[in-house]
Design a protein around this motif. Sequence first.
Motif, short mmCIF file in Angstrom:
data_model
loop_
_atom_site.label_atom_id
_atom_site.label_comp_id
_atom_site.label_asym_id
_atom_site.label_seq_id
_atom_site.Cartn_x
_atom_site.Cartn_y
_atom_site.Cartn_z
N PRO A 102 2.36 -25.44 -13.80
CA PRO A 102 2.00 -26.62 -14.60
C PRO A 102 2.71 -26.60 -15.94
CG PRO A 102 0.05 -25.28 -14.02
CD PRO A 102 1.26 -24.48 -13.68
N GLY A 104 2.59 -28.78 -19.79
CA GLY A 104 2.17 -29.84 -20.70
C GLY A 104 3.34 -30.24 -21.57
N GLY A 105 3.23 -29.91 -22.87
CA GLY A 105 4.31 -30.28 -23.79
C GLY A 105 5.42 -29.26 -23.87
N GLY A 106 5.25 -28.09 -23.23
CA GLY A 106 6.29 -27.06 -23.30
C GLY A 106 6.41 -26.43 -24.68
N SER A 107 5.33 -26.52 -25.48
CA SER A 107 5.39 -25.93 -26.82
C SER A 107 4.87 -24.50 -26.84
CB SER A 107 4.58 -26.79 -27.81
OG SER A 107 3.19 -26.64 -27.54
N GLY A 108 4.54 -23.97 -25.69
CA GLY A 108 4.02 -22.60 -25.61
C GLY A 108 5.05 -21.59 -26.08
N GLY A 167 0.09 -25.60 -35.39
CA GLY A 167 1.42 -25.73 -36.00
C GLY A 167 2.34 -26.57 -35.13
N SER A 168 2.03 -26.63 -33.85
CA SER A 168 2.85 -27.38 -32.89
C SER A 168 2.36 -28.81 -32.72
CB SER A 168 2.82 -26.67 -31.53
OG SER A 168 1.48 -26.38 -31.18
N THR A 174 -0.08 -30.58 -25.57
CA THR A 174 -1.05 -31.44 -24.90
C THR A 174 -2.45 -30.81 -24.97
OG1 THR A 174 -0.73 -30.32 -22.78
CG2 THR A 174 0.69 -32.23 -23.25
N GLY A 177 -2.69 -28.16 -22.34
CA GLY A 177 -1.98 -26.94 -22.73
C GLY A 177 -2.77 -26.15 -23.76
N CYS A 178 -3.40 -26.87 -24.70
CA CYS A 178 -4.19 -26.18 -25.75
C CYS A 178 -5.38 -25.46 -25.12
CB CYS A 178 -4.66 -27.19 -26.80
SG CYS A 178 -3.29 -27.87 -27.77
N GLY A 183 -5.92 -22.39 -27.49
CA GLY A 183 -5.25 -22.63 -28.77
C GLY A 183 -6.21 -22.76 -29.94
N SER A 184 -5.59 -22.75 -31.12
CA SER A 184 -6.36 -22.83 -32.37
C SER A 184 -5.56 -23.67 -33.37
CB SER A 184 -6.51 -21.40 -32.90
OG SER A 184 -7.53 -21.33 -33.85
N ILE A 239 -5.59 -28.12 -14.97
CA ILE A 239 -6.60 -28.93 -15.67
C ILE A 239 -6.07 -30.37 -15.68
CG2 ILE A 239 -7.76 -29.36 -17.87
CD1 ILE A 239 -7.41 -26.31 -18.43
N HIS A 454 -4.55 -16.65 -30.13
CA HIS A 454 -4.51 -18.05 -29.68
C HIS A 454 -3.18 -18.54 -29.14
CE1 HIS A 454 -3.54 -18.99 -34.09
NE2 HIS A 454 -2.51 -19.45 -33.42
C1 FAD Z 1 6.24 -24.25 -33.84
C2 FAD Z 1 5.06 -23.86 -33.03
C3 FAD Z 1 3.85 -23.67 -33.64
C4 FAD Z 1 2.72 -23.34 -32.89
N1 FAD Z 1 1.53 -23.23 -33.51
C5 FAD Z 1 0.42 -23.03 -32.79
C6 FAD Z 1 -0.86 -23.01 -33.41
O1 FAD Z 1 -0.99 -23.18 -34.62
N2 FAD Z 1 -1.94 -22.82 -32.62
C7 FAD Z 1 -1.83 -22.64 -31.27
O2 FAD Z 1 -2.85 -22.48 -30.60
N3 FAD Z 1 -0.63 -22.61 -30.67
C8 FAD Z 1 0.49 -22.83 -31.38
N4 FAD Z 1 1.71 -22.84 -30.76
C9 FAD Z 1 1.79 -22.56 -29.31
C10 FAD Z 1 1.61 -23.81 -28.40
O3 FAD Z 1 1.81 -24.99 -29.09
C11 FAD Z 1 0.24 -23.80 -27.78
O4 FAD Z 1 0.13 -22.68 -26.92
C12 FAD Z 1 -0.14 -25.06 -27.00
O5 FAD Z 1 -1.49 -24.92 -26.67
C13 FAD Z 1 0.66 -25.27 -25.74
O6 FAD Z 1 0.41 -26.60 -25.27
P1 FAD Z 1 1.49 -27.30 -24.33
O7 FAD Z 1 0.91 -28.57 -23.83
O8 FAD Z 1 2.78 -27.42 -25.02
O9 FAD Z 1 1.56 -26.25 -23.14
P2 FAD Z 1 2.82 -25.70 -22.34
O10 FAD Z 1 3.74 -24.97 -23.25
O11 FAD Z 1 3.39 -26.78 -21.52
O12 FAD Z 1 2.10 -24.66 -21.38
C14 FAD Z 1 1.48 -23.49 -21.89
C15 FAD Z 1 0.81 -22.77 -20.72
O13 FAD Z 1 -0.31 -23.53 -20.25
C16 FAD Z 1 -0.12 -23.95 -18.88
N5 FAD Z 1 -0.57 -25.33 -18.80
C17 FAD Z 1 -0.13 -26.39 -19.53
N6 FAD Z 1 -0.83 -27.48 -19.21
C18 FAD Z 1 -1.75 -27.12 -18.27
C19 FAD Z 1 -2.77 -27.79 -17.56
N7 FAD Z 1 -3.01 -29.08 -17.74
N8 FAD Z 1 -3.50 -27.09 -16.68
C20 FAD Z 1 -3.28 -25.78 -16.47
N9 FAD Z 1 -2.33 -25.08 -17.12
C21 FAD Z 1 -1.57 -25.74 -18.01
C22 FAD Z 1 1.35 -23.76 -18.60
O14 FAD Z 1 1.58 -23.44 -17.24
C23 FAD Z 1 1.71 -22.60 -19.51
O15 FAD Z 1 1.37 -21.38 -18.89
C24 FAD Z 1 2.85 -23.15 -31.49
C25 FAD Z 1 4.07 -23.34 -30.88
C26 FAD Z 1 5.17 -23.69 -31.64
C27 FAD Z 1 6.48 -23.90 -30.95
#
Ligand code: FAD
Length: 503
Positions: A102, A104-108, A167-168, A174, A177-178, A183-184, A239, A454
Motif C-alpha cells: 500500500p 499513501g503520500g509516499g512521505s514515509g 513536518g510532512s 495521507t 499513512g499517518c 504518526g505524530s 486501511i 512516530h
Molecule cells: C520532511 C518530512 C517530515 C516528516 N515529519 C513527520 C512528523 O512530524 N511526524 C510524523 O509522524 N511523520 C513525519 N514524517 C514521516 C511521514 O510523513 C509519516 O510517516 C506519514 O505518516 C506517512 O504518510 P504517507 O501517507 O505519506 O504514507 P506512505 O509513505 O505512503 O506509507 C508509509 C507506510 O504506511 C503504509 N501505508 C500507507 N497508507 C496505508 C494504508 N491506507 N493502509 C495501510 N498501510 C498504509 C505504507 O505501505 C508504508 O509502509 C515526515 C516525513 C518527511 C519527509
Amino acid sequence: MSGVAEASGSPLYGDPSHLLQGRPYRLGQLARDLGSAVGPEHVSSEPAERAEQAADWSWMAQFLRHRGLPLPTADLVVRPDSAAEVEAVVRIASEYRAPVVPRGGGSGTQGGTFALYGGIAVDLTRMNRIVDIDETSLVVTVEAGIDGSVLEAELNTLGLTLAHYPGSHYFGATIGGCLAARGSGVVSTKYGKAEDMALQVEAVVPPGRRIATLPIPNHAAGPDLLQTLVGSEGTLGIITQATMRLDPLPPARRFLSFQFPDVATGIEAGRLIMTRRVVPAAMRLYDEADSAKLTSMLDLSTSGVLLIVVLDGTEAAMALEQQAIEEICAANDAVDLGGGPSETWWNGKYEPFSKHNAPAPPTVFGTTDSCARFVDLPGLYQAKKRTIEEGFAEYGARYTAHFSHWYPWGAMIYDRFYVDQAPEDPGEALALHDRLWDAAVRTSLDNGGIINDHHGVGLKLGRFMRPQHGAAFDLLLAIKHAWDPDGIMNPGKLGFGAPRSGW
Ligand SMILES: Cc1cc2nc3c(=O)[nH]c(=O)nc-3n(C[C@H](O)[C@H](O)[C@H](O)COP(=O)(O)OP(=O)(O)OC[C@H]3O[C@@H](n4cnc5c(N)ncnc54)[C@H](O)[C@@H]3O)c2cc1C
C-alpha cells in the motif's frame, strides 16, 4: 491499461519469443484481472510509475536516486477508487499470491513503500473523499488516501481542526499513512498522536475481506483490533477509511521562550510542566547544536539550550498555564526570552523540512527518534550523543537533538546523526548508514528507549523488532501469519520476513 501492452516489446513481455514464459505471462494475466477490477486505465507497468510508487523520503530512497541506482519496485501499480475496488485487488492478489504494497503520500522515511519482492503497489490517493462530518460529536470520517493538509483546510472552513500537523504536512502525507505509521504532529503534546485521534478504521485484509473495528475506541469488548491495524504499516491489511476525532480551532495562542543552562535542567522543567498536568499545545527543548541549526534557519536571535512553548485555548486558561510554566522555568534557572523566538518558530515550523534546509545526500543522515520515561531521558540523550559523536568520530559524525513530543510520563527525543560525505562506494555508504542506525537504536534500547516514537519501522528498522519486543515478537509473528497466511501484505517490513508464497 496504461503501460500494460498486450503485445511484444512491453516492459512486461520483453522479447516476443518469451511471450508464453511463466512469469511474464502470469503478470500479463494479473494485469488484466486487476484492470477488470479497477479499470484498465488505473493499472500500470510503466517503469517510471513503478519507481515513483516505490520511493519514499527515506535516506535509502534519496541516496539510490542521488546515485542513479534502481529502487526495488512493484511489477504493477494499481489505483483503486473505493473500498470495494481495494477488496477486489486484495482478492486477486491473494489468488496469485502476489505481494501487495500500500502507498499513501509516499512521505514515509523508513522504506515502507519499497516493493522488495515485486508484486502490486496500491496507490490510495484516489480514495480522498470526506465521507461525513459529525459536527455534534466533532468527528470526521474520511477515505484513507486523503491528504492531511487538504482535509485540514476543509475542516478549518468549519472552524474545526484535526490538530495533526506533521513536518510532512505539505509532503502529501495521507490520513491512512499517518495511522499506518503511528504518526505524530507538532501539537501532539496537547492533542495526541494520530493513533489517539482514531475512533474507528475500516480495512481490507487477505484474502480480500473488508472489516471495521468497533465504532468507538473506548470499550470493554475484548482486545483491540483498532490499535492492531494502526501501526501495522500495510503488513496486515489496507486501511480504506478512518473516523477521527476533531477539535474546534483554538480561539487564541500564546508564545513563550526560555534559555536553560543545559539539557538536563530543561528536561527537568519539562517534566514538572507535564507531571503537574499543565499541557502546552507544543513544547520543544533544543540542545545547543540543534538550537544553533534552528536559529540559522529561522533567525531566532538566540543561542544555547532553548525551550519553545506554544499554548492555545481561551485567554483565561492560557494566563494560568503561562504563570505556572514561567514559575517552573524560573525555578530551574531559565532565562525568559519572551514570546519572539517561539512565535517565529510557530510561523516557520515547516521551514526545517523545506528543500533548502532539509538534509540530503551525499550527507548520510537519519532521524533516530526514541521515547522514554523522564527518569531515563537525560541518560538516553547523553548516551546517544556519545554513541554517534565518539563511535563515528573517524567520519566526523555530528549529532543534534530536540525533545518535541511530551507525555505525562516522559518525552520523545527527536535526534539525528549526520555524516557530511557518504563513501563513494554505494555498498559502503549503505553499510555505514545501517551501522549508524544499529548503534543509535541499540543505545536507545539499552537506555530505556524504544526503536521509534512516530516514524514507524518499515524496512529500515525491521531488524530491531525482535530485540525490541523480545519473546512477544513471536506473538506478533503469529498474528501476522494468522491474518495474512501467504505473507503477501507488504512483505519484508516490520521484521515479518519474506512472503510465504512462491511468488
Ligand atoms: C520532511 C518530512 C517530515 C516528516 N515529519 C513527520 C512528523 O512530524 N511526524 C510524523 O509522524 N511523520 C513525519 N514524517 C514521516 C511521514 O510523513 C509519516 O510517516 C506519514 O505518516 C506517512 O504518510 P504517507 O501517507 O505519506 O504514507 P506512505 O509513505 O505512503 O506509507 C508509509 C507506510 O504506511 C503504509 N501505508 C500507507 N497508507 C496505508 C494504508 N491506507 N493502509 C495501510 N498501510 C498504509 C505504507 O505501505 C508504508 O509502509 C515526515 C516525513 C518527511 C519527509
